[in-house]
Scaffold this active site. Structure first.
Site, PDB file in Angstrom:
ATOM      1  N   HIS A 148      -0.670  10.820  -2.454  1.00  0.00           N
ATOM      2  CA  HIS A 148      -1.967  10.522  -1.844  1.00  0.00           C
ATOM      3  C   HIS A 148      -2.805  11.761  -1.560  1.00  0.00           C
ATOM      4  CE1 HIS A 148      -4.714   9.716   1.544  1.00  0.00           C
ATOM      5  NE2 HIS A 148      -4.884   8.535   0.957  1.00  0.00           N
ATOM      6  N   HIS A 191       0.822  -1.211   0.000  1.00  0.00           N
ATOM      7  CA  HIS A 191       0.000   0.000   0.000  1.00  0.00           C
ATOM      8  C   HIS A 191       0.859   1.266   0.000  1.00  0.00           C
ATOM      9  CE1 HIS A 191      -2.562   2.932   2.421  1.00  0.00           C
ATOM     10  NE2 HIS A 191      -3.253   2.732   1.318  1.00  0.00           N
TER      11      HIS A 191
END
Ligand code: G3P
Ligand code: CA
Length: 246
Positions: free
Chosen positions: A50, A8
């Site tokens: 992100h 991730h």
């Protein structure tokens, strides 16, 4: 087939998230794939980061969307790793593809277009995937389900993952509505019933984000097809120790 381990934002538990450092670290830990977040710079380049704001993870500040790629490249991207990786920068999607196109690494591309509008993000992502001939090794996910449908309009064979948070009563029905191939289910919503019914509807199930050995083991024992984790090395170790996969 063994469940797949996806790192991730790369091996982000130990390296600065969404950087080449974290992606290479995931490969060294024998992750089957990586997950990354993509959004647009001011000059419409696909950049891997992100947050919509630069402040948490980089030495820049303000909106990613308000900076050109050249400006974004000046910032260090190791702020959330105690500044231990001075060379870490915000990568482009192209740079990631260039690095891993010749390997067997799978790549989950999460389009960050849920809160901030990203015009034509879908077209640009598909174009880049095609340029590197990565259709079979990529999964496009998003919290923006309309955007996943747009991906299917652009390329019906592109694998998509319906990414959600919180409870959805029958997620397989939502997946069907948006033509998604996979469900990316938050760890607190994983149970044997949802996994079984998702499988019965032909869906692949990935659990996110599973970081402790206990959570990883529980998800694997429930029968997920893949685990999205900040600690791919740990997940691989848990998988190797499980009897059902030996
Ligand atoms: O793996 C799913 C996950 O990436 C979605 O949440 O906030 O980490 O991008 P987030
Ligand atoms: Ca993500």
């Amino acid at each position: 087939m063994l469940p797949l381990i996806y790192a991730h934002r790369g091996a982000s538990g130990l390296f600065p998230e969404n950087t080449m450092e974290a992606f290479h670290a995931a490969v060294r830990r024998r992750a089957d794939g990586i997950e990354l977040d993509v959004q647009l710079s001011q000059d419409n380049k696909l950049v891997v980061i992100h947050d919509h704001q630069l402040d948490r993870t980089t030495t820049g500040s303000g909106l990613v969307r308000r900076h050109t790629l050249q400006e974004l490249r000046q910032f260090r991207a190791d702020k959330n790793s105690h500044s231990r990786y001075p060379k870490a920068r915000i990568p482009t999607l192209r740079e990631v593809f260039q690095a891993f196109a010749g390997t067997s690494l799978r790549i989950i591309i999460e389009m960050k277009n849920f809160l901030v509008s990203q015009p034509h993000l879908e077209e640009l992502v598909i174009e880049q995937i095609r340029r590197f001939q990565l259709t079979e090794r990529t999964i496009i996910s998003s919290f923006n389900f309309d955007s996943l449908l747009r991906i299917k309009e652009l390329d019906p064979v592109q694998t998509t993952g319906l990414l959600y948070v919180g409870p959805i009563a029958k997620p397989w029905e939502v997946a069907a509505r948006y033509q998604a191939d996979q469900l990316h289910i938050p760890h607190d919503q994983l149970n044997s019933s949802v996994i079984k019914q998702s499988h019965q509807h032909g869906l692949t199930v990935l659990g996110w984000d599973l970081n402790s050995s206990r959570h990883i083991q529980e998800a694997l024992e429930l029968g997920v097809d893949g685990v999205i984790t900040n600690y791919p090395g740990r997940a691989k170790k848990v998988l190797r120790a499980l009897k059902r996969y030996n």
